[in-house]
Every structure is written in C-alpha cells, then in structure tokens.
Design a protein around this motif. Structure first.
Motif, short mmCIF file in Angstrom:
data_model
loop_
_atom_site.label_atom_id
_atom_site.label_comp_id
_atom_site.label_asym_id
_atom_site.label_seq_id
_atom_site.Cartn_x
_atom_site.Cartn_y
_atom_site.Cartn_z
N GLY A 87 36.30 31.28 48.26
CA GLY A 87 37.24 31.92 49.17
C GLY A 87 38.67 31.48 48.90
N GLU A 88 38.86 30.17 48.63
CA GLU A 88 40.20 29.66 48.33
C GLU A 88 40.70 30.20 46.99
OE1 GLU A 88 42.11 27.93 50.40
OE2 GLU A 88 40.49 28.20 51.84
N ILE A 89 39.81 30.32 46.03
CA ILE A 89 40.21 30.84 44.71
C ILE A 89 40.67 32.29 44.83
CG2 ILE A 89 39.40 31.42 42.40
CD1 ILE A 89 37.44 29.05 42.63
N PHE A 90 39.90 33.12 45.54
CA PHE A 90 40.27 34.52 45.69
C PHE A 90 41.54 34.67 46.54
CE2 PHE A 90 35.69 35.29 44.63
CZ PHE A 90 35.92 36.03 43.49
N CYS A 91 41.78 33.71 47.43
CA CYS A 91 43.02 33.71 48.21
C CYS A 91 44.22 33.52 47.28
CB CYS A 91 42.97 32.59 49.25
SG CYS A 91 44.50 32.41 50.20
N VAL A 92 44.10 32.60 46.33
CA VAL A 92 45.18 32.38 45.36
C VAL A 92 45.42 33.64 44.53
CG1 VAL A 92 45.82 31.09 43.28
CG2 VAL A 92 44.85 29.89 45.25
N ILE A 93 44.33 34.30 44.13
CA ILE A 93 44.46 35.52 43.32
C ILE A 93 45.16 36.62 44.13
CG2 ILE A 93 43.14 37.38 42.22
CD1 ILE A 93 41.04 35.26 41.49
N ALA A 94 44.83 36.70 45.43
CA ALA A 94 45.44 37.73 46.28
C ALA A 94 46.94 37.52 46.44
CB ALA A 94 44.76 37.76 47.65
N GLU A 95 47.38 36.25 46.37
CA GLU A 95 48.79 35.93 46.55
C GLU A 95 49.61 36.12 45.28
OE1 GLU A 95 48.59 31.95 47.90
OE2 GLU A 95 48.10 32.48 49.98
N ARG A 96 48.93 36.35 44.15
CA ARG A 96 49.64 36.47 42.89
C ARG A 96 49.97 37.94 42.57
NH1 ARG A 96 49.99 32.15 39.89
NH2 ARG A 96 50.01 33.28 37.93
N GLN A 97 50.39 38.16 41.35
CA GLN A 97 50.81 39.51 40.94
C GLN A 97 49.63 40.48 40.93
OE1 GLN A 97 54.01 40.36 40.46
NE2 GLN A 97 54.54 38.24 41.02
N PRO A 98 49.90 41.78 41.13
CA PRO A 98 48.81 42.78 41.11
C PRO A 98 48.01 42.77 39.81
CG PRO A 98 50.80 43.74 42.01
CD PRO A 98 51.20 42.38 41.51
#
Length: 859
Positions: free
Chosen positions: A721-732
């Motif tokens: 969940g934390e990993i996908f959170c980081v991905i969501a905060e990055r560039q498209p």
C-alpha cells in the motif's frame, strides 16, 4: 556443517589420534581414534578433586607454538612478547586513528606499550577521572529495564571476543601473561566458543579444527584436576545430539561416567534427547517401557531425567506413560516439578495437574511452592490471553483452597508487563494488596517501564496514587520513571509536583531526574524550559553529569555555545562519554561546521570500544547534511577496519542515498542490518528507492525476501500500500511500473492486492488520464473479491471523466450514493474540473484552427 556425520567425526578423531597415540588395533579407524582420545582424557578423579590442584610447572615446548615462545627465557621470548603485544594492540584497537595511536611508535618507546601484557589482572590505578567514569556508567546501567549483564555474561562475552580475535590457545596464553589463572569458568567459555564455531561453520576443515581445539581444551582442563561437571560436558553432548552423532555420543559418555559417577543420572536426560533427535522410536519406547514395568524405587533420579527430557521435547503420549508411574513427591527439586507443570500446560494435560496438586497438598508441601506450580502450569498454556490466564490462575487456587503467594502474583504481573497489558497488571497489584501481600519495588518498576513501552503514559497518576495508598516506599528510580512518563505526556506541572514530593519520601534528587525534565523540554523545542531546569539544578546543588552536557551540547544553535559547554565540562571534570562525542558531532553538523564534526572522531580520549558507534553518528550526520560521498567513504573505512555500521546510521545512508547508479551499495547496507525490525525498515526504504528509479526486478527480489522474513500477508499488504502510494504521487509515466508491480505481486509473490493498493493505482490512472488501465484496475477489485465502496466509485467516476468518457461517467454516477454532503461536493468538483478541462481543450483547438487558417490566407 555440510559434510556427512561419519566423515566429519572420522576425520576429527583421526586428527586427534595422531596427537595422542599411534597405537594400532583391529578396531575401525573412527572408533579407535575416539577411544584413544577419550582414554587420554584421564577423567578419573584426581587426589585433590575437591581442591584446585597447584598449577603445573610449564616446560619449554619445542613445537614452535606460541606457548613455547612465551615460556622460554631470553631474547626470543622477549621478542615474541613484544610481537604479541603489537598483534593484540592492532586487533583490539581496530579502527583507531593512526594519528592518535601509532603501534610502531608505541613499540619503539620501551616504556609504553611494550609493558602492557605485564600489568596485573586488576590494576591499582587511582584516578579521579576513572572514578567519575565508573559512576557515570553505573547511572546508565540503572536506567536499563532488564538487568541481564551479570558477571558471568560479561566474562563470556569477553572470552568470545578474545577467542574470535586470537583463538582459544592464544587467549589462554594472554590470560596467563596478564596474571589471571585459567579456571573452570574460562575453560567452559572457551569450549563453548569452539563448539559454536564448529556448529556454524560451512567448511569441513574449519569445523574439524574448532572441534579439535574444543577437545584439546577439555583435555587440558582435566589434566589440571578440574571435575567434569554438566557445564563442561553438556555443550559437547548437545553438539553430538544436534549433529545426530549417536556412536560419538556414547563414546564421550564413557569417560564422563568414570570421571564423575554422580553424572550418570543426568546423562539419561541427554540420552533421551539423542533418541528423540534421531527419531529412534524403538529406543524411546524401550526406555519408557522399562520405566513403566520396572521397580519404582530403583534409579529414580535417572527416570526423573528421562521424564524431564520428554517434557522438553513435547512428546505427549510418551510423557503420559511415564507420568502414570512417576511419584511426583520424589522429584529432586521444586524447579524440576515446575518444569513438569509447565509442560502439562503446554500439552493440555489438565487431569495430571489436578492429580499432582492433590498429591502435593496432601503431602504437606509448602503453599508458596504449590502456588508457584500453578503459575508454571497456566503460563505454559498456549494461546491463552492474559486475562484468561489470570482467571485460570485464580480458579485453580480457589478449587484447591490455596492462597496465592506474593511471588506468584509478581510473576503474573511481570508476565502481563511483557505483553504490555499494564491495566491488567495494575488490577492484579490491587488484588494482591487486598490479600495483604506487598508488592516489591522491582515489580512496580516493571509496571512503570511497561507503561512507557506501551505508550500508556496516562497511567502514571494511577500508579502514583497506588504507591501513596499502599504506603510503598519508592526510590529515586521510581520517581525518575514517573517523571519521565509525565514529561512524555507534556504534563510538566505534574512532573514538578512529583519532584517536590520526593522530599516527603526523604529521597534526594539526582542529575538523572533533572536530565529527564531537560530532555522533555528539548524535545518540545522549549529552550527556556531547559535553561530553567539547569538553574534549578544549580539552586539544588545538583552537579550536571555527562548526560546533562550531552543534551545541552546537542541542542546548541551556534558554535560559541558548543565551546562554552565544552570548556565548562573540562573545568568541572565531567568525563567525556560516548554521548558527549555524539552530541558534539550532531551539534557541529547542525551549525554547518562539518569539518569540526569530522575532527571529533580523531580525539585521542575516545574509548576504543565506543569508536565504532561514534563514527556511525558521523556517518549519519554527513549523510543528512548532503555529503553522501564522505559518508560512504567513512562507511567503507569502518568496514576495512573490521567494524560494523550502527543500524541507525545504515538506515540514514539508505534514506539519503539519491544516486540512481551503484544501487548495489544499498543492498550492502541492508546486509549491515541484523535486527529484524531494522532490516524490515531498511528493506522497505530500498524497495522504494528501486521503484523511484524504475528498478522493478531488484525491487521484486527484495520483496520476496521481505515476505519470507515476515511470514505475514497483512504486513505485506500494508507495505505494498505504501509503495503504490509513492507511485500515485509521482509522474503519470510511473503508472506502467505500478501495473508491472501489481502483476509481479500476484504472479511471483502469490499475494492478492488490497483495497488500498488498488485505490492508489486507480488514482495513478486518473493522473495519467488512462481509460484502458482504469478499466483494468476496476476489474481487479472484482478479482480480489473487494466490493466497490463510495470512494472507489468516486475515483472511477473521476478516472472516466479525466480520460474523456463522460457517457460512462454519467452511467456510473447513478450508482453512487449521494446522501453524504462530502460525496456531493467531490462529485461537483470532478464535474467542474472536467468542464474546465473541456473548455481549455476547445479554446486550444480554436486557437490552433485560427492560426492554421491565418497561415493559409497569407499563403
């Protein structure tokens, strides 16, 4: 070990045989070698078995060993003594700066290091600074919850360190040179080091050498007249048991029986463990049947040890067979009966518990002892909640009309504290007081420490009221702990009130009390409050200690303040502990004086055993200051000098490492973390670093290791969940690595994505305005068996609008409950964003068409 058992022991005892005797016989080579060895041990009791035999006069050896050089007179001995001094110095001072101690310069000075091995075991130094350091160290130890550092434990660690660095033989020689006679404790510690090395070695020759050294040490011990006790032979037998060496086990038992006939019964315990270890059911049944059918009076002590081995192994059926015929009242000690009761709880043998309790009570056993046995039983029951354990404890006491003892109550309280069930621990303390029993101050401290560990700071007032209500006499540590809890609640007024109440109990406040207050103010960033505490110390004539100065220095805002406190320490004679050096490094780094922070580790006064920790603090300071190159160089220097990086420093390096090249350094730093909690923390950080730099393969490999270590799918869900959170905060553009990670999560790790993970992935699709992948993630909710909630609908509605599918968005809108005003607000915001985006696109198209038309007209 990776070699076969027979081959290992054959090689070992062949080696020993060559050193012991060259006798030839028709016996197999391994048997002959072992028999020759055990016959040379001379385990029969010496004439002075009850006294230490005088130390034998050593004769010069001619084998060229270290021993022969040390004992021979003349220049050769002197030369080698000097060489040994240099070697020991270089080993024990690994990592010290050459500028502070140069071994060659020290050896060239005839009056300095060359005499270090000639000092007595206990020096007669009378130095005020040493006395202050000892007092400071004592204060530090008093702040530790569990006091496990006994003299034996410390000495065993010293032996292990010397054995690792010098080898067992050289260690004994060094002890001799230091004037300490090698005793039973030293021999046992050296044997334990050898056996542990043999057990953990993956190299056959290396393992054989360590075993040979263990046997030589055992033989030398016997030659000096020491009795063969369990502390000596037990580790050997456990090694044979763990390695499944049956024949070797019984060969070794022979000389033990001859040298110490009283050990025969205890050997039965190891014999049963051996048969259990090698799964020899026939032998196990043979022993159990012989006990059941034999004379109850004969060899009871041997039967007792067989029984204890079965209790330890958890073999329920065999244990029940023996419990039917064993007379519990004939057991040699209450400790042995407690072991049996613990096993009865673990195996749920309730009927035997009641039977034995009735027997013991009818035979007028002490009620205190019976209460202890009840605790042993209930504490052994697996998967029993603390509250249920307490109820079971009470019910058994009531059933057999036994009054619980204060010792049993305190064990229950300690058990609850270990589980952080502090409220229950206090309830038990209340019940204990109602029964007219007093609580020891040590148990009260356990409650205070557990309150701090479990963040139950608000319980401090209840504990203090309990102390006053039951007239318990607290000490300085009690008040320090209570003040610490109050400070962590940010209740400084209560902390000061307790400080005043110390006078009612005739307790003199110490620097550690004020340090607790000062540390609390510094945590809050309240410099004025910290200075008030310092003035209060001065008015109460309480001298600041090294902890006080470490807090003051560590929170300095300018170099002038650092210098002021530094000079004040020198003036008052406060010793420079490792905490001071660490504070200096952090303070200089905070003030931007990195070069001065680097100079701290070059101080000649730093104790060698603290240098590694202090350098690790410098590594963290350099990394957090952006000087990653210098931090990594210092880390490599620590490794080259044989040291290890402190876990916090390794985490700091991982956290501040920004480069996308040489990612192998992160894996190397991860290997520095041996504690599981630190490793998991570091691993998660490294995985996130790999994800940021699109190193998917490396990230998945680490996640596999993490899964194997945690064995907890819920924990893995949280991490993903934390990993996908980081991905969501990055560039498209990072959406693709998120989708690839989702696939690897399912295919390679066998995990089902959680709602949180899919929510973040859907958010990434919204940011990327990717309709196709939005629909893909939408289907993943159904595949994972997750019902779509309001937030899921809203995210999908937003994704459909963002990716240009208003028709599907309108259809989905009918399924979203709109009772909540927050939901209506979000829907409105999505629609406004969509209208603005559409309008912006229309204007852009209009401008583009106008420009195109204008160009055509000009043409």
């Amino acid at each position: 070990m990776t070699v076969s058992k027979a081959k290992t022991l054959a090689s070992l005892f062949k080696t020993v045989a060559k050193k012991v005797t060259k006798d030839s016989s028709s016996l197999p080579a391994r048997d002959k070698a072992l028999k020759q060895f055990v016959s040379s041990l001379d385990t029969s009791p010496s004439p002075s078995s009850t006294e230490r035999s005088p130390k034998p006069t050593r004769k010069p050896a001619s084998d060229g060993t270290l021993h022969s050089w040390l004992v021979q007179p003349g220049s050769a001995s002197e030369n080698l003594t000097g060489k040994l001094t240099t070697d020991i110095y270089s080993i024990l001072h690994t990592g010290a700066q050459e500028s502070s101690h140069d071994p060659e310069e020290m050896m060239n000075d005839e009056g300095s290091l060359g005499r270090e091995l000639d000092i007595p075991w206990m020096s007669n130094f009378s130095n005020n600074n040493i006395s202050l350091k000892r007092k400071e160290l004592s204060r530090e130890r008093k702040q530790i919850w569990v006091y496990k550092k006994t003299q034996v434990g410390r000495f065993n660690r010293l032996i292990k360190m010397c054995g690792d660095k010098l080898g067992t033989k050289a260690t004994m020689e060094v002890f001799d040179k230091l004037g300490r006679e090698t005793g039973l404790k030293e021999y046992n510690a050296l044997i334990a080091v050898c056996l542990e090395k043999a057990r953990t070695s993956n190299d056959e020759d290396d393992a054989l050498e360590h075993m040979s050294e263990a046997f030589r040490t055992f033989k030398k011990m016997r030659e000096r007249g020491f009795q063969v006790e369990e502390g000596t032979y037990g580790p050997f037998l456990m090694y044979f048991i763990d390695m499944g060496m049956v024949e070797e086990f019984f060969f070794f038992c022979g000389p033990i029986k001859e040298g110490n006939p009283s050990s025969v019964a205890r050997l039965g315990y190891y014999e049963m463990l051996l048969w259990i270890g090698v799964n020899n059911e026939e032998k196990i049944q043979e022993i159990c049947n012989s006990i059941s059918a034999g004379d109850e009076e004969a060899d009871f002590e041997l039967k007792e040890n067989y029984l204890l081995a079965l209790c330890e192994s958890g073999r329920k059926e065999d244990l029940m067979q023996l419990l039917e015929v064993i007379d519990i009242t004939r057991m040699s000690s209450m400790n042995q009966i407690a072991v049996i009761f613990k096993s009865l709880g673990r195996l749920s043998l309730d009927s035997f518990v009641e039977k034995f309790l009735l027997t013991l009570k009818s035979n007028d056993y002490n009620m205190v002892d019976i209460s202890r046995l009840i605790y042993s039983y209930v504490s052994g029951i697996p998967n029993l909640a603390a509250q249920d354990l307490f109820l079971k404890f009470k019910s058994l006491h009531m059933k057999f009309n036994i009054k619980p003892s204060s010792a049993s109550y305190e064990k229950l309280i300690t058990y609850c504290c270990e589980l952080h069930k502090v409220h229950l621990a206090l309830d038990i303390a209340d019940e204990m007081s109602e029964a007219g029993l007093s609580l020891s101050i040590e148990t009260l401290h356990n409650i205070l420490y557990a309150s701090e560990e479990s963040y139950e700071y608000n319980l401090v007032q209840r504990i203090y009221d309990w102390i006053c209500r039951h007239n318990l006499k607290p000490n300085c540590e009690t008040f320090r702990s209570m003040i610490s809890l109050s400070v962590k609640m940010k209740d400084f007024s209560r902390a000061y009130a307790m400080l005043d109440d110390m006078k009612k109990f005739n307790i003199t406040s110490t620097s550690s009390i004020y340090n607790t207050l000062m540390a609390g103010y510094f945590r809050e960033g309240n410099l004025g409050g910290a200075m008030t505490v310092l003035k209060l110390m001065e008015s109460e004539d309480v001298k600041p200690d090294s902890h006080t100065f470490s807090y003051l220095i560590g929170n300095c805002n300018c170099e002038e303040d650092i210098t002021m406190y530094h000079e004040e320490m020198k003036r008052t004679g406060v010793p420079f502990t490792k905490h001071i050096y660490m504070a200096l490094i952090n303070a200089y780094a905070a003030c931007g004086q990195i070069e001065k922070a680097k100079l701290v580790v070059l101080d000649t006064g730093i104790p060698v055993n603290c240098l590694n920790e202090i350098k690790s603090v410098l590594v963290s300071a350099l990394a957090s200051s952006g000087m990653m190159s210098d931090a990594l160089n210092l880390y490599k220097e620590i490794n080259l000098n044989g040291g290890t990086l402190e876990p916090k420093a390794a985490i700091s390096l991982i956290e501040h490492y920004k480069s996308d090249g040489e990612l192998s350094i992160l894996l190397q730093l991860l290997e520095e973390l041996h504690d599981v909690d630190y490793w998991v923390d570091g691993c998660c950080r490294v995985v996130l670093h790999f994800i940021r730099h699109k190193q998917l393969r490396s990230a998945v490999d680490l996640l596999k290791q993490l899964k194997d270590k945690l064995h907890d799918d819920l924990a893995m869900e949280a991490i993903f969940g934390e990993i996908f959170c980081v991905i969501a905060e990055r560039q498209p553009t990072d959406l693709q690595i998120g989708l690839a990670l989702l696939q690897a999560m399912k295919d390679e790790l066998g995990l089902t994505p959680s709602r949180k993970s899919l929510d973040f992935l859907l958010t990434s699709c919204v940011n990327a305005k990717d309709l196709q992948n939005s629909l893909l993630i939408w289907s993943e909710y159904q595949a994972a068996g997750l019902r779509c909630n309001v937030l899921t609908f809203l995210r999908m509605y937003q994704a459909l609008l963002a990716s240009g599918d208003p028709k599907s968005a309108k259809s989905l809108l009918t399924k979203i409950p709109k009772d909540d005003p927050h939901v209506r607000c979000i829907i409105k915001a999505c629609q406004v964003t969509y209208v603005q985006s559409t309008s912006s696109k229309t204007k852009t198209k209009t401008k583009t068409k106008a420009k195109t038309k204008s160009k055509k007209n000009k043409t």
